[in-house]
Design an enzyme around this catalytic site. Structure first.
Site, PDB file in Angstrom:
ATOM      1  N   ASP A 176      47.858  41.329  43.431  1.00 26.93           N
ATOM      2  CA  ASP A 176      48.094  39.890  43.565  1.00 26.93           C
ATOM      3  C   ASP A 176      49.548  39.577  43.210  1.00 26.93           C
ATOM      4  OD1 ASP A 176      47.655  36.913  43.277  1.00 26.93           O
ATOM      5  OD2 ASP A 176      45.589  37.536  43.584  1.00 26.93           O
ATOM      6  N   HIS A 226      48.742  32.661  40.958  1.00 27.82           N
ATOM      7  CA  HIS A 226      47.505  33.042  41.640  1.00 27.82           C
ATOM      8  C   HIS A 226      46.837  34.246  40.963  1.00 27.82           C
ATOM      9  CE1 HIS A 226      45.223  34.647  45.173  1.00 27.82           C
ATOM     10  NE2 HIS A 226      45.136  33.378  45.532  1.00 27.82           N
ATOM     11  N   SER A 560      39.833  33.010  47.306  1.00 26.92           N
ATOM     12  CA  SER A 560      40.621  33.752  46.309  1.00 26.92           C
ATOM     13  C   SER A 560      39.969  33.715  44.941  1.00 26.92           C
ATOM     14  CB  SER A 560      42.014  33.136  46.161  1.00 26.92           C
ATOM     15  OG  SER A 560      42.820  33.447  47.247  1.00 26.92           O
TER      16      SER A 560
END
Ligand code: NAG
Ligand code: NAG
Ligand code: NAG
Ligand code: NAG
Ligand code: NAG
Length: 948
Positions: A176, A226, A560
């Site tokens: 990520d 994220h 996600s």
């Protein structure tokens, strides 16, 4: 002229410094999209071959100068590299591709694609404001064994935690944007002994392809967030956690592979490199919340993912957030074989960060607290006001409070907090500004809105002279206050000043979308007609950790967020069962025990049918049932294919792994059959979410209604499918049908409800045209351009990379769609191969082409052409709209002289055979004429370039 630099500068940019040109113009994008890195390829070589030897051969045999980009090598999985071709000017992309593929040592070649991270846009109340006091409101979670975190209650994670199962002994690799490992709820350190035990930064902060990454040893993220959110969903610790939640597997360890820099753009070569490293480092599970929008399983990233899964390391991937596009919008590697692709369900609770205020009910001394969202204008300072309801005693969700001038007997409102509801402006034509004016007319300065529902808890903006402060409160709070006023009590409300921080977490029940599959979640199936996604998990409105410099916590929505929850569940299952190595078994267990949700089309629920398999796969993961399943089915799902390749009979086994005999009753649960294409149109047009449904279903016949299986044995069941048929069904609209085989048993007072999702298509994939002249044409913005129009273009500028991105989303290098010849391509379905070739036409200025002899190359179906337009051909193309811009350049760098041209597009049909002419759709544009402004020295420039 914007691009009027000298020819020599432009040539330099083309040959070496293109990276910088693009990097400078690249802006951070938040959309999920992908495209090619021009001239860059991934090659898989035979295990004894070296990339250097391959490059040398390319130079010797083809005069191709290949510059090495990245080693992509792993002992067991993949042996290859990525490289950049700089002087492909004497070769078409297609020729080059063919030349490379033909080499003995080459197993496969793929173009390098870019992969963007979908990081969403935070709403103001998704992130807590920094508290001046440092005091945060904890959730009502007691400890790790009494887990009340909503996503965990929805998926039985709480039941595993209650047994002390937390993922101990397993390490999950997160590919990520990196992790803020300084975060106290993520252990606060990096390295052996820490929660984030290991990792690697493959790219560096400034990475922005097509430039090359600058790796370093620290996968720390303080600019994107994220990956830190994902990390919290997997393994957030209760200790030092300001909001009292844990990850799904707080006992597991993490490894962080940072594959995106601050610009949130990477490439398939970086992803492959990260996956290989995660595998080689001995991680037990790989979680990656990203994908590339193409619905095939056999691109390079998908292939490597499938091999990792086959080698005993589960690969969990987010399905994508393209739900609005309807059917056939699967991504890769989520759709690849053996990979666990995860869609998203809306959280049952709607969390929101609010500011705390207090109130006192008249006649009591008791101070209660309430939560609110500060609007605009915000309260200038702390105020203590008595509540006055403009809504009478009414608590219905909407009203017309203060929509008309307030009655004469209204008291002065100057020291009141006026409570009112948000009007239904579309119906009533009353807007908050009208309400503000009517309130200000009575001296009112302060307003408190009761929002319409738990899921529309948002701040309000009132720009009216006299109004000095606005807040919003939840419906239950408004109802409490109205109730007290109705009982004749005074309500005195204290609203803190603007320095008060929104650090209190309020959790509202989502009775509207909560628990249903999210409308944003991408739909399958993929173009191989495999049922995709595999399953779902809560992903809408999820609280998790966030980098400390960006607020520390955040509520985010997307597949996600669902993907890491499943990765965490796998660690729990691994601990409960002792191993995850048989990834095929693990996938069968989580599919069989998943809970299919009923169909919610975004507006309405349909209690009698389940949501289609193309939306939710097997349904929402149920961690406890999967970990302690007593029954094992031999298949995770069934693909029935299309009518041309119909696979209508399947035999699967039911294994009784329990210690008592069990009887399994077989059944069928239906889901809506949906059209891929719009009904009632003259030519095929793709439908969008929610695709139209038709009342027709498959029929299932089992060779027995039930099977009794002794402990430790298994029995076979054969099921025969009859696809939906009948007068109602229009097979030319490509109906996608699906449903679930149910396998139910009861023993030891324990019910088992297992499912096998199936999916098929009526009609022939190959019969659906990909391109039609009616929807793909030479365009003047959205409509067809007139034939023989003359376009005057800026001189072709090889430094400006050919247009390769989605014009709707990416402002980089977008030529003017009204002034540049452009072929609008609106594919009906995706295609493995999309060619756009340029055809020279006879015209007065072009003596050389009187007989069309310049058209020395061939389109895929053998028609004469000059060669591919710059940027084409493309492989693995989604069904999204795209535009091919004619900017005077061919793919091989040739500058096209002034003259008349057509563009010709060829697309290979799904299930089509590239060697069969009838499997290609070919459309050509009307002729157009091209002239150049100022006629710069562009031709000479390219001639120089090709000599290098
Ligand atoms: C956690 O909470 C439960 C219920 O409140 C309680 O029974 C248990 O003893 C607690 N465990 C620990 C380790 O504090
Ligand atoms: C867990 O805690 C909640 C409230 O914190 C309580 O209502 C519930 O009974 C507890 N459950 C168990 C199993 O102790
Ligand atoms: C309110 O508080 C005061 C002082 O703290 C106390 O004397 C009084 O009894 C309280 N009244 C009620 C209704 O609780
Ligand atoms: C609300 O007000 C109306 C009119 O004043 C009255 O008839 C009604 O009984 C009230 N309802 C409640 C719940 O107080
Ligand atoms: C809104 O959320 C509150 C707090 O969780 C809950 O009590 C209420 O029932 C919810 N309302 C609806 C309509 O779901």
């Amino acid at each position: 002229m914007k691009f009027a630099s000298t020819a020599s500068t432009l040539c330099a940019a083309l040959l070496g410094a293109a990276t910088n040109v693009v990097a400078q113009q690249q802006q951070q994008q938040h959309e999920d999209q992908s495209d090619w890195v021009p001239g860059a390829y991934i090659v898989e070589l035979g295990s004894s071959e070296s990339p250097d030897g391959f490059y040398a051969e390319l130079a010797r045999d083809h005069g191709i100068k290949a510059e090495h980009r990245m080693h992509l090598a792993s002992s067991a999985l993949f042996h290859g590299a990525s490289f950049q071709v700089h002087n492909a000017s004497s070769h078409d992309h297609a020729d080059l591709f063919a030349a490379m593929k033909a080499k003995d040592q080459v197993k496969a070649v793929w173009p390098v694609r870019t992969v963007r991270l979908d990081v969403g846009t935070p709403a103001p109340h998704d992130i807590p404001l920094p508290a001046s006091s440092g005091v945060h409101q904890r959730r009502g979670v007691a400890n790790e064994t009494n887990d009340t975190f909503s996503p965990h209650l929805m998926t039985q994670i709480d039941k595993l935690h209650a047994k002390g199962i937390t993922g101990k002994g397993f390490r999950i690799a997160i590919v990520d944007s990196g992790i803020d490992w300084h975060h106290p709820a993520l252990g606060g350190c990096f390295g052996p002994g820490c929660l984030v035990e290991t990792g690697w930064d493959l790219v560096g902060d400034d990475y922005n392809p097509p430039g090359l990454p600058k790796p370093d040893a620290d996968p720390y993220d303080n600019c994107v967030g994220h990956g830190t959110h994902v990390a919290g969903t997997i393994a957030a610790q209760l200790q030092n956690n300001e909001y009292g939640f844990t990850g799904a597997a707080p006992g597991a360890k993490l490894a962080a592979y940072r594959a995106w820099g601050c610009a949130t753009k990477a490439t398939t070569e970086v992803m492959i490199s990260a996956f290989i490293k995660a595998f080689e480092d001995g991680n037990d599970i790989i979680s990656c919340s990203a994908g590339d929008l193409n619905g095939w399983s056999d691109d390079a990233w998908g292939l490597v993912s499938s091999r990792i899964a086959a080698a005993g390391v589960p690969v969990v991937i987010a399905a994508g957030n393209d739900g609005g596009s309807g059917l056939f919008q699967a991504s890769t590697p989520a759709g690849a074989r053996g990979v666990t692709g995860v869609g998203a369900v809306q959280n049952a609770v709607f969390p929101v960060f609010v500011t705390s205020g207090s109130y006192v009910l008249g006649g009591t001394n008791e101070t209660s607290s309430y939560g609110f969202l500060a609007g605009t204008p915000a309260f200038p300072k702390e105020m203590k006001l008595s509540l006055w309801a403009a809504m009478g005693n009414d608590t219905a969700p909407t009203g017309e409070d203060a929509c008309s001038p307030l009655p004469d007997d209204t008291p002065s409102l100057s020291d009141k907090l006026v409570l009112l509801r948000i009007p239904d402006s579309r119906k009533t034509r009353c807007y908050p500004i009208d309400q503000g004016e009517n309130i200000a007319a009575k001296g009112g300065k302060y307003m408190a809105y009761v929002v319409q529902s738990n899921v529309t808890f948002e701040e309000q903006y009132i720009y009216v002279d006299g109004i000095k402060g606005v807040i919003s409160v939840a419906p239950f709070q408004g109802a409490r206050w109205i109730d007290a006023l109705n009982k004749g009590m005074d309500v005195t409300v204290t609203v803190p000043g603007p320095d008060a921080a929104a650090t209190t977490l309020m959790e509202l029940k989502d009775g509207i979308t909560g628990g249903y599959t999210g409308d944003f979640t991408s739909w399958g199936p993929n173009y191989d007609l495999l049922p995709r996604p595999q399953l779902t998990a809560p992903g809408g409105k999820i609280l998790s950790t966030y980098p400390l410099p960006l607020g520390g916590y955040r509520i985010m929505t997307g597949t996600s967020m669902a993907c890491p929850l499943v990765a965490g569940v796998l660690a729990l299952i691994g601990e409960a069962r002792g191993s995850l190595k048989d990834t095929n078994l693990i996938n069968r267990l989580i599919s069989a025990t998943a809970e299919p949700k009923i169909w919610f089309d975004g507006v309405k629920t349909y209690p009698d049918t389940l949501a289609p398999v193309a939306q939710q796969g097997a349904g929402m993961i149920q961690a406890y049932d999967a970990a302690f399943a007593k029954t094992i089915l031999s298949v995770a799902s069934l693909s029935l294919n299309d009518t041309e390749h119909f696979a209508g009979q399947h035999t699967f086994s039911v294994e009784n792994a329990g210690d008592r005999e069990a009887t399994y009753v077989l059944g069928h649960m239906k889901t809506p059959t949906m059209y891929t294409l719009m009904p009632g149109r003259d030519s095929p047009i793709k439908a969008a979410y929610p695709n139209p449904t038709v009342d027709a279903w498959a029929e299932l016949h089992f060779d027995a209604d039930s099977v009794t299986v002794p402990a430790g044995s298994s029995a076979d069941v054969t099921v025969t499918f009859t696809p939906p048929a009948g007068a109602k069904l229009n097979a030319t609209l490509l109906p996608v049908y699906s449903g679930y085989i149910s396998v139910n048993s009861t023993r030891d007072d324990h019910d088992e409800h297992l499912v096998i999702p199936y999916l098929g298509v009526v009609g022939s994939m190959r019969s659906v045209p990909i391109l039609l002249a009616s929807s793909s044409y030479l365009a003047d913005f959205g409509s067809p351009a007139a034939a023989n129009r003359t376009y005057t273009l800026a001189p072709p500028d090889p430094a400006r990379l050919p247009y390769l991105n989605d014009p709707k989303k990416d402002p980089i290098h977008i030529p003017d769609a009204g002034k540049t010849p452009n072929l609008l391509l609106q594919p009906v379905l995706g295609t493995r191969a999309m060619h756009v070739d340029v055809v020279a036409l006879d015209d007065a200025d072009d003596k050389a082409n009187k007989d069309g002899s310049r058209n020395q190359k061939k389109t895929p179906t053998g028609r004469p052409c000059l060669g591919p337009l710059a940027g084409y051909p493309k492989a693995y193309v989604s069904k999204n709209e795209q535009r091919a811009f004619f900017q005077g350049l061919l793919a091989n760098g040739t500058v096209l002289p002034t003259g008349a041209y057509r563009m010709m597009a060829s697309a290979l049909r799904v299930f089509g055979d590239a060697a069969r002419e009838e499997d290609w759709d070919v459309i050509e544009t009307v002729p157009f004429i091209v002239k150049y402004e100022g006629a710069a020295n562009a031709t000479a420039c390219v001639k120089d370039a090709s000599n290098l």
